[in-house]
Design a protein around this motif. Structure first.
Motif, PDB file in Angstrom:
ATOM      1  N   VAL A 142     -39.625  35.640 -16.725  1.00 13.10           N
ATOM      2  CA  VAL A 142     -39.659  34.170 -16.632  1.00 13.10           C
ATOM      3  C   VAL A 142     -40.821  33.732 -15.753  1.00 13.10           C
ATOM      4  CG1 VAL A 142     -38.427  32.173 -15.697  1.00 13.10           C
ATOM      5  CG2 VAL A 142     -37.207  33.828 -17.103  1.00 13.10           C
ATOM      6  N   VAL A 143     -41.032  34.443 -14.659  1.00  9.07           N
ATOM      7  CA  VAL A 143     -42.118  34.086 -13.737  1.00  9.07           C
ATOM      8  C   VAL A 143     -43.477  34.374 -14.354  1.00  9.07           C
ATOM      9  CG1 VAL A 143     -43.148  34.574 -11.480  1.00  9.07           C
ATOM     10  CG2 VAL A 143     -40.668  34.411 -11.711  1.00  9.07           C
ATOM     11  N   SER A 144     -43.683  35.629 -14.791  1.00  8.47           N
ATOM     12  CA  SER A 144     -45.026  36.031 -15.218  1.00  8.47           C
ATOM     13  C   SER A 144     -45.366  35.601 -16.637  1.00  8.47           C
ATOM     14  CB  SER A 144     -45.174  37.555 -15.093  1.00  8.47           C
ATOM     15  OG  SER A 144     -44.295  38.209 -15.973  1.00  8.47           O
ATOM     16  N   LEU A 145     -44.402  35.747 -17.559  1.00  4.87           N
ATOM     17  CA  LEU A 145     -44.702  35.463 -18.960  1.00  4.87           C
ATOM     18  C   LEU A 145     -44.517  33.995 -19.315  1.00  4.87           C
ATOM     19  CD1 LEU A 145     -45.533  36.821 -21.615  1.00  4.87           C
ATOM     20  CD2 LEU A 145     -43.113  37.217 -22.098  1.00  4.87           C
ATOM     21  N   ASP A 146     -43.506  33.349 -18.746  1.00  3.60           N
ATOM     22  CA  ASP A 146     -43.224  31.957 -19.101  1.00  3.60           C
ATOM     23  C   ASP A 146     -43.973  30.991 -18.174  1.00  3.60           C
ATOM     24  OD1 ASP A 146     -42.216  29.563 -19.954  1.00  3.60           O
ATOM     25  OD2 ASP A 146     -40.119  30.152 -19.898  1.00  3.60           O
ATOM     26  N   LEU A 147     -43.670  31.044 -16.865  1.00  5.29           N
ATOM     27  CA  LEU A 147     -44.271  30.074 -15.946  1.00  5.29           C
ATOM     28  C   LEU A 147     -45.785  30.237 -15.851  1.00  5.29           C
ATOM     29  CD1 LEU A 147     -41.716  29.988 -12.986  1.00  5.29           C
ATOM     30  CD2 LEU A 147     -42.099  28.263 -14.738  1.00  5.29           C
ATOM     31  N   VAL A 148     -46.247  31.486 -15.716  1.00  6.03           N
ATOM     32  CA  VAL A 148     -47.674  31.706 -15.494  1.00  6.03           C
ATOM     33  C   VAL A 148     -48.442  31.746 -16.810  1.00  6.03           C
ATOM     34  CG1 VAL A 148     -49.401  33.279 -14.540  1.00  6.03           C
ATOM     35  CG2 VAL A 148     -47.261  32.882 -13.318  1.00  6.03           C
ATOM     36  N   ALA A 149     -48.097  32.705 -17.700  1.00  2.81           N
ATOM     37  CA  ALA A 149     -48.896  32.904 -18.910  1.00  2.81           C
ATOM     38  C   ALA A 149     -48.718  31.766 -19.916  1.00  2.81           C
ATOM     39  CB  ALA A 149     -48.529  34.237 -19.550  1.00  2.81           C
ATOM     40  N   ALA A 150     -47.461  31.409 -20.219  1.00  6.35           N
ATOM     41  CA  ALA A 150     -47.228  30.415 -21.266  1.00  6.35           C
ATOM     42  C   ALA A 150     -47.522  28.996 -20.792  1.00  6.35           C
ATOM     43  CB  ALA A 150     -45.783  30.514 -21.752  1.00  6.35           C
ATOM     44  N   GLN A 151     -47.099  28.626 -19.586  1.00  6.86           N
ATOM     45  CA  GLN A 151     -47.226  27.242 -19.151  1.00  6.86           C
ATOM     46  C   GLN A 151     -48.488  27.011 -18.312  1.00  6.86           C
ATOM     47  OE1 GLN A 151     -43.558  25.319 -17.790  1.00  6.86           O
ATOM     48  NE2 GLN A 151     -42.399  27.138 -18.378  1.00  6.86           N
ATOM     49  N   CYS A 152     -48.672  27.818 -17.269  1.00 11.91           N
ATOM     50  CA  CYS A 152     -49.789  27.563 -16.370  1.00 11.91           C
ATOM     51  C   CYS A 152     -51.141  27.825 -17.032  1.00 11.91           C
ATOM     52  CB  CYS A 152     -49.641  28.418 -15.107  1.00 11.91           C
ATOM     53  SG  CYS A 152     -50.949  28.182 -13.890  1.00 11.91           S
ATOM     54  N   LEU A 412     -26.117  38.209  -5.847  1.00 12.26           N
ATOM     55  CA  LEU A 412     -27.338  38.439  -5.083  1.00 12.26           C
ATOM     56  C   LEU A 412     -28.509  38.755  -6.013  1.00 12.26           C
ATOM     57  CD1 LEU A 412     -26.158  40.529  -1.995  1.00 12.26           C
ATOM     58  CD2 LEU A 412     -26.950  38.167  -2.025  1.00 12.26           C
ATOM     59  N   GLY A 413     -28.252  39.591  -7.036  1.00 16.70           N
ATOM     60  CA  GLY A 413     -29.319  39.912  -7.973  1.00 16.70           C
ATOM     61  C   GLY A 413     -29.821  38.686  -8.711  1.00 16.70           C
ATOM     62  N   GLY A 414     -28.904  37.882  -9.223  1.00 17.69           N
ATOM     63  CA  GLY A 414     -29.325  36.660  -9.898  1.00 17.69           C
ATOM     64  C   GLY A 414     -29.959  35.658  -8.963  1.00 17.69           C
ATOM     65  N   GLY A 415     -29.445  35.567  -7.740  1.00 16.58           N
ATOM     66  CA  GLY A 415     -29.984  34.605  -6.784  1.00 16.58           C
ATOM     67  C   GLY A 415     -31.389  34.942  -6.338  1.00 16.58           C
ATOM     68  N   PHE A 416     -31.669  36.231  -6.108  1.00 14.23           N
ATOM     69  CA  PHE A 416     -33.012  36.595  -5.674  1.00 14.23           C
ATOM     70  C   PHE A 416     -34.035  36.312  -6.765  1.00 14.23           C
ATOM     71  CE2 PHE A 416     -36.455  39.722  -5.350  1.00 14.23           C
ATOM     72  CZ  PHE A 416     -36.974  39.362  -4.119  1.00 14.23           C
ATOM     73  N   GLY A 417     -33.708  36.668  -8.018  1.00 14.51           N
ATOM     74  CA  GLY A 417     -34.639  36.390  -9.107  1.00 14.51           C
ATOM     75  C   GLY A 417     -34.850  34.905  -9.310  1.00 14.51           C
ATOM     76  N   ALA A 418     -33.773  34.138  -9.234  1.00 13.43           N
ATOM     77  CA  ALA A 418     -33.903  32.685  -9.378  1.00 13.43           C
ATOM     78  C   ALA A 418     -34.710  32.089  -8.233  1.00 13.43           C
ATOM     79  CB  ALA A 418     -32.524  32.044  -9.452  1.00 13.43           C
ATOM     80  N   GLY A 419     -34.489  32.600  -7.016  1.00 13.46           N
ATOM     81  CA  GLY A 419     -35.252  32.095  -5.878  1.00 13.46           C
ATOM     82  C   GLY A 419     -36.738  32.336  -6.034  1.00 13.46           C
ATOM     83  N   LEU A 420     -37.098  33.525  -6.535  1.00 15.36           N
ATOM     84  CA  LEU A 420     -38.514  33.817  -6.750  1.00 15.36           C
ATOM     85  C   LEU A 420     -39.101  32.907  -7.828  1.00 15.36           C
ATOM     86  CD1 LEU A 420     -40.815  35.728  -5.959  1.00 15.36           C
ATOM     87  CD2 LEU A 420     -40.080  37.254  -7.799  1.00 15.36           C
ATOM     88  N   ALA A 421     -38.355  32.688  -8.914  1.00 14.77           N
ATOM     89  CA  ALA A 421     -38.847  31.823  -9.986  1.00 14.77           C
ATOM     90  C   ALA A 421     -38.999  30.384  -9.517  1.00 14.77           C
ATOM     91  CB  ALA A 421     -37.891  31.890 -11.177  1.00 14.77           C
ATOM     92  N   ILE A 422     -38.036  29.900  -8.746  1.00 12.60           N
ATOM     93  CA  ILE A 422     -38.115  28.522  -8.258  1.00 12.60           C
ATOM     94  C   ILE A 422     -39.269  28.362  -7.287  1.00 12.60           C
ATOM     95  CG2 ILE A 422     -36.891  26.824  -6.852  1.00 12.60           C
ATOM     96  CD1 ILE A 422     -34.308  27.800  -8.167  1.00 12.60           C
ATOM     97  N   ALA A 423     -39.520  29.395  -6.452  1.00 10.77           N
ATOM     98  CA  ALA A 423     -40.654  29.319  -5.535  1.00 10.77           C
ATOM     99  C   ALA A 423     -41.972  29.242  -6.298  1.00 10.77           C
ATOM    100  CB  ALA A 423     -40.636  30.536  -4.603  1.00 10.77           C
TER     101      ALA A 423
END
Length: 801
Positions: A142-152, A412-423
């Motif tokens: 979600v971070v690298s492929l969606d937020l960065v590559a696809a959108q940014c 915790l696993g879901g929260g850490f990944g979501a926190g990184l994506a939101i950041a």
């Protein structure tokens, strides 16, 4: 008891606990030198000025001075040191899921329903583990492929304008590769981490329990799983298939012209742009097939010993050999690249992100709930194993503790990944999946509930402190008053004693409360998501608090890993939880730090056997804190493998141990109370336990139900023959300790300095056990010697020789 002879000597083999230590501190010397080991597991001894191995201090026992060799085993390098080992903390949710497997309740022998429930619960834990892996990799995508590559990096996007050349945004497959390379690198790192294993020259698995054995000893069912390579490949295959589904519309939407998505990210009525309407169907179908294969394979792997031909694990292990695993993983990488190529040009928002991430998260939630439900009858059936024990000895949460642990791992696993994506989303300014709004609500509600719980706990602690300052002691402090009858430190000792008792008695309640808070927040978020309603205005502060909490969680963990990679001391502090989690072999989750117990226990046993080859040598395994678990497992190996004369020359000293109050209650199937009783019966009086009531991490091991009557300490515990029952009254040792059964209760603070020994004033708690004079008496008794000190005349004759 063996009669000592002229060639009698005692080898004291020490093992440190979590957080590690220096070799010199372990052997209580100014300097230490290696005498055996492979550099990872190190056997060290005190060194003289020329850095040569030096003998240890003489052991005063049997009315004479007995030669003693002090040796230590240093295993801290397996869990701390360097950036790679510090990064293991990022896999802590995986480790929690793996630990949950070893916390499952025992299966009573011959009970068919309990056996089937145990099989189902183990299967659910493995499925939850693979979904955790899929969730982590999907959130990274979600971070690298969606937020960065696809959108940014979309053509015409203002994000990183001027910093990224136009050819990166417009050239075929460049954007897709920019997004995929970090994800593929993450998968490769997970593969490399899970391939690391601490090798031992001795057998990694314990010898089988003899048929005529009276009881099961601690850790004899702690075995390495031969299915780990297959399970690792299936985890990574499922993760790759999940990433491939992100640009193809997710697992529930066939990428045809009827469900197409235009290059601008909107719904399209014509064929998919760039590669024909039906070309994306091929990687979509292959990805689903690979995902089904991976999930079914994980479900069928359930034989940790590889000895039962009726289980599917045997033929799965044969079918998924080295080359089939490589072919499958190569096919998974090809499907990911093919999915990105079939979606050229990459849309400005991946159509399958929401559906894929939410499907994985929903499946994880369902599995956790189902496990919690099925654990109830499993734990009720297992009650026959501990029904006659006092409440303080029964498993935590009645044997149900695996459910909140795996729930915490999932959140915790879901929260850490979501926190990184939101950041990252706050930085690039684009949209994250809609489900992440529910995640922020989850953590916001959890933060509020946690604050309420903390305030209630703080008020209770303040009330306790006020009672202590007022001198209002209860009958629970009778033992500390007996230990400090003539001391001026009674108030400080009682305060430390009560605080330590609270932690030992309520640590599992803290864990349950934390898991309950997170689950309550998750329930709020799930109900909101299923209802599909727009969040009311009053939830705005909760969501903002959730964003802040997730940001702090991700930032603090990454900062801790960075500091740990730079400073060994910080690595040891960070590694406490990792040390505890890494003790357990890979079973429910293969992508966890390697199990050091599979190396430490056999090497300790092999070193002991080497010392026992000398006829007059008696070996005492001394484990401090978490090291007591390691020496107990090593002692069980030895008792099942050496002959009777050698067994009588083996002793055990546990110091500040968690064996009874924590491990036996948290892991009732691996380290049950009955196994500790069996170990006591096999060793007799050659097992001694040093404990302090002021120690928040260590407590009594072989006794319980202590009470003071008429200035005498009484209690119940293990007898030398392995049975349990009332014990004779405690005996006062020369330096103030009270010896009840096999437990040595040490006064803390100590009554005063002792000539010839290191002195540290004040309450010691969990530290400096080896400086107490009772240490030597316990070692002597564990060696089968009378701890009587030599007379003055004996010393004078010794000096005149």
């Amino acid at each position: 008891m063996l009669t000592p002879g002229p060639d009698t000597r005692v080898v004291e083999l020490r093992v440190h606990g979590a957080m590690g230590t220096t070799p010199s501190s372990l052997v209580s010397a100014v300097a230490a030198v290696d005498v055996a080991g492979d550099g990872v597991g190190r056997f060290v001894r005190p060194a003289d000025r020329l850095l040569r191995p030096a003998p240890g201090p003489m052991l005063r026992a049997e009315g004479q001075s007995i030669p003693r060799v002090v040796e230590g085993y240093v295993w801290g390098g397996m869990t701390s040191g360097g950036a790679a080992k510090a990064a293991w903390a990022l896999l802590f949710p995986f480790s929690l899921a793996n630990v949950a497997h070893w916390m499952l309740p025992p299966v009573p022998s011959g009970h068919r329903l309990a056996g089937r429930l145990g099989l189902v619960n183990r299967s659910l834990l493995r499925l939850a583990g693979v979904l955790l892996t899929m969730l982590l990799v999907a959130q990274a995508a979600v971070v690298s492929l969606d937020l960065v590559a696809a959108q940014c990096l979309a053509p015409g996007s203002p994000c990183l304008a001027g910093a990224v050349p136009d050819w990166v945004r417009e050239t075929y497959l460049v954007r897709a590769l920019v997004g995929l390379l970090p994800v593929l690198a993450l998968v490769w790192v997970l593969h490399r981490i899970s391939c690391v294993a601490w090798e031992s020259g001795a057998s990694p698995n314990p010898p089988p329990t003899p048929p005529n054995a009276r009881v099961q000893l601690p850790g004899t069912n702690l075995v390495a799983d031969p299915d780990t390579p297959v399970l690792r490949a299936l985890h990574l295959l499922a993760a790759l298939a999940t990433v491939a589904l992100l640009p193809l519309g997710g697992p529930f939407s066939v990428p045809t012209s009827a469900a197409g998505v235009g290059s601008d990210g909107g719904a399209g009525g014509g064929p998919l742009d760039g590669a024909g309407g039906w070309l994306p169907v091929v990687p979509w179908v292959v990805a689903l097939v690979l995902l089904v294969v991976a999930l079914l394979g994980v479900l069928l792997l359930d034989d940790p010993t590889g000895a039962d031909p009726r289980r599917a694990g045997r033929w799965l292990r044969a079918a998924f050999g080295v080359w089939p695993r490589r072919v499958l993983l190569g096919l998974g990488v090809a499907v990911v690249v093919g999915a990105a190529a079939a979606r050229h040009p990459l849309p400005t928002a991946l159509p399958g992100t929401d559906a894929t991430v939410e499907a994985v998260a929903a499946g994880l939630v369902v599995l956790v709930v189902l496990l919690g439900v099925l654990l109830v009858p499993a734990a009720l059936i297992a009650r026959v194993e501990w029904r006659g024990l006092p409440r303080s000895l029964r498993p935590w949460a009645g044997g149900w503790m695996a459910a909140p642990v795996v729930a915490t791992a999932a959140l915790l696993g879901g929260g850490f990944g979501a926190g990184l994506a939101i950041a990252v989303q706050r930085f690039v300014g684009f949209e994250v999946p809609d489900g992440y709004d529910s995640v922020t609500l989850l953590w916001g509600a959890a933060a509020v509930l946690g604050l309420v719980v903390a305030l209630v706990g703080g008020c209770a602690a303040a009330y306790t402190v006020s009672r202590l300052r007022a001198g209002r002691f209860t009958d629970d402090e009778a033992l500390v008053r007996l230990l400090h009858a003539d001391s001026d430190d009674l108030t400080a000792a009682v305060r430390a004693w009560r605080s330590a008792s609270w932690w030992r008695g309520h640590l599992h309640h803290v864990v349950l409360a934390g898991a309950g808070v997170l689950c309550a927040g998750a329930a709020v978020a799930i109900v909101n998501r299923l209802a599909g309603v727009v969040l009311p205005a009053w939830t705005g502060p909760l969501s903002a608090l959730g964003v802040l909490t997730l940001g702090v969680l991700a930032g603090a963990l990454l900062r801790a890993v960075h500091n740990a990679a730079r400073a060994p001391e910080a690595a040891r502090r960070l590694g406490v939880l990792a040390d505890l989690a890494s003790f357990w072999p890979r079973e429910a989750h293969p992508i966890v730090p390697p199990c050091y117990a599979m190396k430490v226990a056999p090497e300790l046993a092999a070193r002991t056997v080497e010392h026992l080859r000398e006829p007059g040598a008696r070996v005492v395994l001394a484990g401090d804190s978490h090291g007591s678990l390691l020496v107990a497992v090593a002692a069980a190996r030895l008792l099942n493998s050496v002959n009777e004369p050698e067994r009588r020359r083996i002793g055990l000293v546990t110091v500040g141990s968690q064996l009874r109050w924590a491990y036996a209650r948290a892991f009732p199937a691996v380290l049950p109370h009955s196994a500790l009783g069996g170990l006591a019966g096999e060793l007799g009086t050659r097992w001694r336990a040093l404990c302090r009531g002021t120690d928040p991490l260590g407590g009594a091991v072989t006794t319980w139900g202590q009470q003071v009557y008429d200035d005498r300490l009484l209690g119940i515990g293990f007898r030398p023959d392995g049975t349990s029952g009332p014990l004779p009254e405690a005996v006062r040792a020369p330096h103030g300790a009270l010896v009840l059964g096999l437990d040595h209760w040490l006064p803390d603070p100590a009554p005063g300095p002792v000539p010839g020994r290191r002195w540290t004033p004040g309450v010691q708690g969990h530290a400096n056990y080896s400086a107490d004079p009772e240490w030597d008496r316990a070692v002597a008794m564990a060696a089968g010697l009378d701890p009587a000190e030599p007379s003055v005349a004996g010393f004078e004759s010794l000096l005149t020789r």
